[in-house]
Design a protein around this motif. Structure first.
Motif, PDB file in Angstrom:
ATOM      1  N   ALA A  41      15.901  34.320 -11.848  1.00 14.51           N
ATOM      2  CA  ALA A  41      17.187  34.711 -11.320  1.00 14.51           C
ATOM      3  C   ALA A  41      16.644  33.758  -9.520  1.00 14.51           C
ATOM      4  O   ALA A  41      17.597  33.680  -8.720  1.00 14.51           O
ATOM      5  N   ALA A  42      15.590  33.903  -9.246  1.00 17.56           N
ATOM      6  CA  ALA A  42      14.828  33.052  -7.702  1.00 17.56           C
ATOM      7  C   ALA A  42      15.690  31.727  -8.234  1.00 17.56           C
ATOM      8  O   ALA A  42      16.145  31.061  -6.675  1.00 17.56           O
ATOM      9  N   LEU A  43      15.647  31.473  -9.131  1.00 16.36           N
ATOM     10  CA  LEU A  43      16.175  29.745  -9.345  1.00 16.36           C
ATOM     11  C   LEU A  43      17.740  30.120  -8.686  1.00 16.36           C
ATOM     12  O   LEU A  43      18.060  28.542  -8.378  1.00 16.36           O
ATOM     13  N   VAL A  44      18.287  30.583  -9.442  1.00 16.66           N
ATOM     14  CA  VAL A  44      19.579  30.071  -9.807  1.00 16.66           C
ATOM     15  C   VAL A  44      20.460  30.951  -8.251  1.00 16.66           C
ATOM     16  O   VAL A  44      21.095  30.416  -7.807  1.00 16.66           O
ATOM     17  N   ASN A  45      19.391  31.656  -7.550  1.00 12.52           N
ATOM     18  CA  ASN A  45      19.715  32.409  -6.092  1.00 12.52           C
ATOM     19  C   ASN A  45      19.781  31.107  -4.746  1.00 12.52           C
ATOM     20  O   ASN A  45      20.407  30.956  -3.732  1.00 12.52           O
ATOM     21  N   ARG A  46      18.195  30.413  -5.278  1.00 10.57           N
ATOM     22  CA  ARG A  46      18.412  29.321  -4.319  1.00 10.57           C
ATOM     23  C   ARG A  46      19.381  28.164  -4.622  1.00 10.57           C
ATOM     24  O   ARG A  46      19.547  27.907  -3.518  1.00 10.57           O
ATOM     25  N   LEU A  47      20.105  28.230  -5.870  1.00  9.66           N
ATOM     26  CA  LEU A  47      20.811  26.597  -6.118  1.00  9.66           C
ATOM     27  C   LEU A  47      22.203  26.941  -5.095  1.00  9.66           C
ATOM     28  O   LEU A  47      22.586  26.460  -4.871  1.00  9.66           O
ATOM     29  N   VAL A  48      22.063  28.496  -5.334  1.00 11.31           N
ATOM     30  CA  VAL A  48      23.642  28.870  -4.307  1.00 11.31           C
ATOM     31  C   VAL A  48      23.371  29.186  -2.984  1.00 11.31           C
ATOM     32  O   VAL A  48      23.890  29.608  -2.382  1.00 11.31           O
ATOM     33  N   GLY A  49      22.497  28.612  -2.624  1.00 11.45           N
ATOM     34  CA  GLY A  49      21.537  29.501  -1.884  1.00 11.45           C
ATOM     35  C   GLY A  49      21.699  30.599  -0.649  1.00 11.45           C
ATOM     36  O   GLY A  49      21.765  30.825   0.458  1.00 11.45           O
ATOM     37  N   ASN A  50      21.296  31.360  -1.890  1.00 13.42           N
ATOM     38  CA  ASN A  50      21.478  33.472  -1.646  1.00 13.42           C
ATOM     39  C   ASN A  50      19.950  33.123  -1.230  1.00 13.42           C
ATOM     40  O   ASN A  50      19.475  32.421  -1.531  1.00 13.42           O
ATOM     41  N   SER A  51      19.170  34.561  -0.317  1.00 14.98           N
ATOM     42  CA  SER A  51      18.214  34.745  -0.077  1.00 14.98           C
ATOM     43  C   SER A  51      18.045  35.205  -1.452  1.00 14.98           C
ATOM     44  O   SER A  51      18.130  35.346  -2.583  1.00 14.98           O
TER      45      SER A  51
END
Length: 290
Positions: A41-51
């Motif tokens: 979950a952290a990786l996909v959030n990072r990919l889209v620029g989310n916190s």
């Protein structure tokens, strides 16, 4: 109605909203909840620029499909699966721009169990006790997705991530769980403790977000009867009357009366989210309590 939203076209077997969960409320009887595979979950959030705190969608086995209402940056990770936009193949494990009105389809897991969809801005359902996570045990948070559900999204991040793709670990072909024995290992025979730490188990089809159930040799009790209900922690390995270990996961009950033979190390728990039924499981004792 805002155009920052997703409309659910195919909800899948079990798709839920998840974030970092709501730790710290066990004294109120509220489980931790949150994404079972938190690193994914952290990786996909990072990919889209989310916190890291942004809410994502967690699918189970057969994915889901959503229609965008505006152009969005998305990323799909976790269990490998086919991703399509309006029927055309799209990348998995990478940032992707999806135009407004397009159908984004997350296919069945090719291996593993749970895929994760992050959308720029995050899923902005109403938080409960500081979290947007769905909790299957207590019923807190949004209900599991159903067809025609509309999910609001938060404002897009100011800056896109500085990476377009990140490495995703493969789902386990064997689940090796390091454990600390106790607090109730003395409720089992010496032979049972040896069996627990040396024999192979497999992941049961009855596993879910509450617990990873196992199939294999039953563990013989040395102490009859049951305990008064006592606190349970994430990763606790409880042994119900059938003698097969159950690893408590994010939506686990906060108390229980069956003895806990060991506790799984936190670093090994994300892999349980991707262990499909039939996956071999080994419990490895690395130290004792005290």
């Amino acid at each position: 109605m805002t155009d920052r939203a997703l409309a659910v076209v195919r909800a899948g077997a079990l798709t839920t909203v998840q974030d970092l969960g709501r730790p710290g409320h066990a004294h109120l009887g509220v489980p931790r909840s949150g994404a079972l595979d938190a690193p994914a979950a952290a990786l996909v959030n990072r990919l889209v620029g989310n916190s890291p705190e942004a809410a994502v969608l967690e699918t189970t086995l057969n994915g889901c499909a959503v229609r965008t209402r505006s152009t969005l940056t998305v990323a799909v990770g976790g269990a490998p699966c086919a991703v399509t936009v309006d029927g055309r193949p799209a990348p998995w494990g990478a940032a992707l721009r999806v135009p407004g009105g397009a159908l984004l389809d997350i296919g069945p897991a090719r291996s593993g169990v749970r895929s994760y969809l992050a959308v720029s801005g995050g899923v902005a359902v109403e938080p409960v006790l500081g979290s947007r996570s769905t909790d299957l045990l207590s019923g807190l948070g949004p209900a599991p997705l159903a067809d025609a559900t509309v999910l609001p999204l938060g404002p897009p991040p100011r800056a896109h991530a500085r990476v377009d793709v990140v490495p995703h670990p493969a789902p386990p072909t064997e689940l090796v769980l390091r454990v600390t024995l106790g607090p109730r290992d003395d409720w089992f025979t010496t032979a049972a403790v040896r069996t627990f730490t040396t024999r192979a188990y497999t992941v049961s089809t009855a596993s879910n977000r509450i617990g990873l159930r196992t199939e294999g040799p039953a563990l013989e009790r040395a102490v009859p009867g049951e305990l008064p209900s006592e606190g349970m922690v994430l990763g606790a390995v409880q042994v119900p009357p059938d003698g097969r270990p159950v690893v408590f996961l994010a939506d686990h009950p906060t108390t229980g009366g069956y003895p806990v033979i060991a506790v799984v190390h936190a670093a090994d728990l994300p892999a349980t989210a991707q262990a499909a039924p039939g996956t071999p499981v080994r419990f490895v004792a690395v130290r004792r309590r005290g």
